[in-house]
Design a protein around this motif. Sequence first.
Motif, PDB file in Angstrom:
ATOM      1  N   ALA A  66      38.493  -2.000  29.813  1.00 25.94           N
ATOM      2  CA  ALA A  66      37.399  -2.905  30.182  1.00 25.94           C
ATOM      3  C   ALA A  66      36.480  -3.073  28.979  1.00 25.94           C
ATOM      4  CB  ALA A  66      36.626  -2.348  31.369  1.00 25.94           C
ATOM      5  N   HIS A  67      36.322  -4.307  28.498  1.00 24.99           N
ATOM      6  CA  HIS A  67      35.632  -4.531  27.227  1.00 24.99           C
ATOM      7  C   HIS A  67      34.228  -5.106  27.377  1.00 24.99           C
ATOM      8  CE1 HIS A  67      39.368  -3.523  25.260  1.00 24.99           C
ATOM      9  NE2 HIS A  67      40.003  -4.484  25.926  1.00 24.99           N
ATOM     10  N   THR A  68      33.760  -5.320  28.615  1.00 24.90           N
ATOM     11  CA  THR A  68      32.402  -5.833  28.815  1.00 24.90           C
ATOM     12  C   THR A  68      31.650  -4.931  29.793  1.00 24.90           C
ATOM     13  OG1 THR A  68      33.030  -7.269  30.666  1.00 24.90           O
ATOM     14  CG2 THR A  68      33.202  -8.196  28.443  1.00 24.90           C
ATOM     15  N   TYR A  69      30.317  -4.981  29.699  1.00 29.53           N
ATOM     16  CA  TYR A  69      29.497  -4.180  30.600  1.00 29.53           C
ATOM     17  C   TYR A  69      29.719  -4.585  32.054  1.00 29.53           C
ATOM     18  CZ  TYR A  69      26.852  -2.562  26.504  1.00 29.53           C
ATOM     19  OH  TYR A  69      26.484  -1.994  25.316  1.00 29.53           O
ATOM     20  N   SER A  70      29.808  -5.886  32.286  1.00 28.65           N
ATOM     21  CA  SER A  70      29.953  -6.368  33.657  1.00 28.65           C
ATOM     22  C   SER A  70      31.254  -5.892  34.288  1.00 28.65           C
ATOM     23  CB  SER A  70      29.869  -7.894  33.706  1.00 28.65           C
ATOM     24  OG  SER A  70      30.900  -8.481  32.913  1.00 28.65           O
ATOM     25  N   THR A  71      32.332  -5.883  33.501  1.00 29.22           N
ATOM     26  CA  THR A  71      33.622  -5.434  34.025  1.00 29.22           C
ATOM     27  C   THR A  71      33.600  -3.938  34.303  1.00 29.22           C
ATOM     28  OG1 THR A  71      34.775  -7.146  32.752  1.00 29.22           O
ATOM     29  CG2 THR A  71      36.114  -5.336  33.606  1.00 29.22           C
ATOM     30  N   ARG A  72      33.041  -3.185  33.368  1.00 27.21           N
ATOM     31  CA  ARG A  72      32.949  -1.734  33.563  1.00 27.21           C
ATOM     32  C   ARG A  72      32.066  -1.406  34.762  1.00 27.21           C
ATOM     33  NH1 ARG A  72      31.811  -0.199  27.182  1.00 27.21           N
ATOM     34  NH2 ARG A  72      33.941  -0.600  26.431  1.00 27.21           N
TER      35      ARG A  72
END
Length: 261
Positions: free
Chosen positions: A124-130
Amino acid sequence: MVSADTARTVVGIIGNIISFFLFISPAPTFVGIWKKGSVEQYSPAPYLATLANCMVWTLFGLPMVHPDSILVSTINGTGTAIEFAYITLFFIHSDKKNRLKVIAVVTLELIFFALLTLLVLTLAHTYSTRSMVVGMVCILFNVMMYASPLTVMKMVITTKSVEYMPFFLSFASFANAVTWTTFALIRFDPFIAAPNGFGALLGLAQLILYATYYKSTKQQIEARKAKEIDFPEVIVAANQPPNKTATAATENGGAYENHET
């Protein structure tokens, strides 16, 4: 006027304090277990569920997963250490069957947490996804933690006794859920608000049960203590030699009665 961020920080600090008391509230129970050398009828489910819950929330609050939520990580990291201590004591004083169950569950929880951390931080490469991935897991585990006393609540209703549902644990759980729900509503965070709102309702239900069955629990405990006191006296009386006066009275056709106490 106090800003939303300041208010959120203050409530978060209060949440840390209340959560800490929630985590240490079972301490008297475990002191009793240590002194007796037995877990008796206590269930490890609440502590196993709380351990899993603390681990995933520690991950959720990290800056690289969910920014501006470090207060979530601080208290749940502390909670993880405390729950490990409780589970260790439970393991030591359990029978073989319960020990196997405890070690199996803890092993599964650790494997799951390690895999979740690895996958989220690498894939997961974005804050929102994480936040989305870990947040959904947190909701699941938090609901499991709050729902874990359901088995104990069922036993309370069946036995009409709250002896094995510690009051301070129920009260601290309720206060903790209310505080973190407030924290989440100041700057709306559905991942924190949803499970803690559910936890507040469940904690309230436990307090209602405690108030309902408190008197009957005291009566049951007093009745049990009375039996424990009377039972040795019955044994002693049964082992005493026949009273001489009573024997003589029997031999003479019951002409005398034994009036000794």
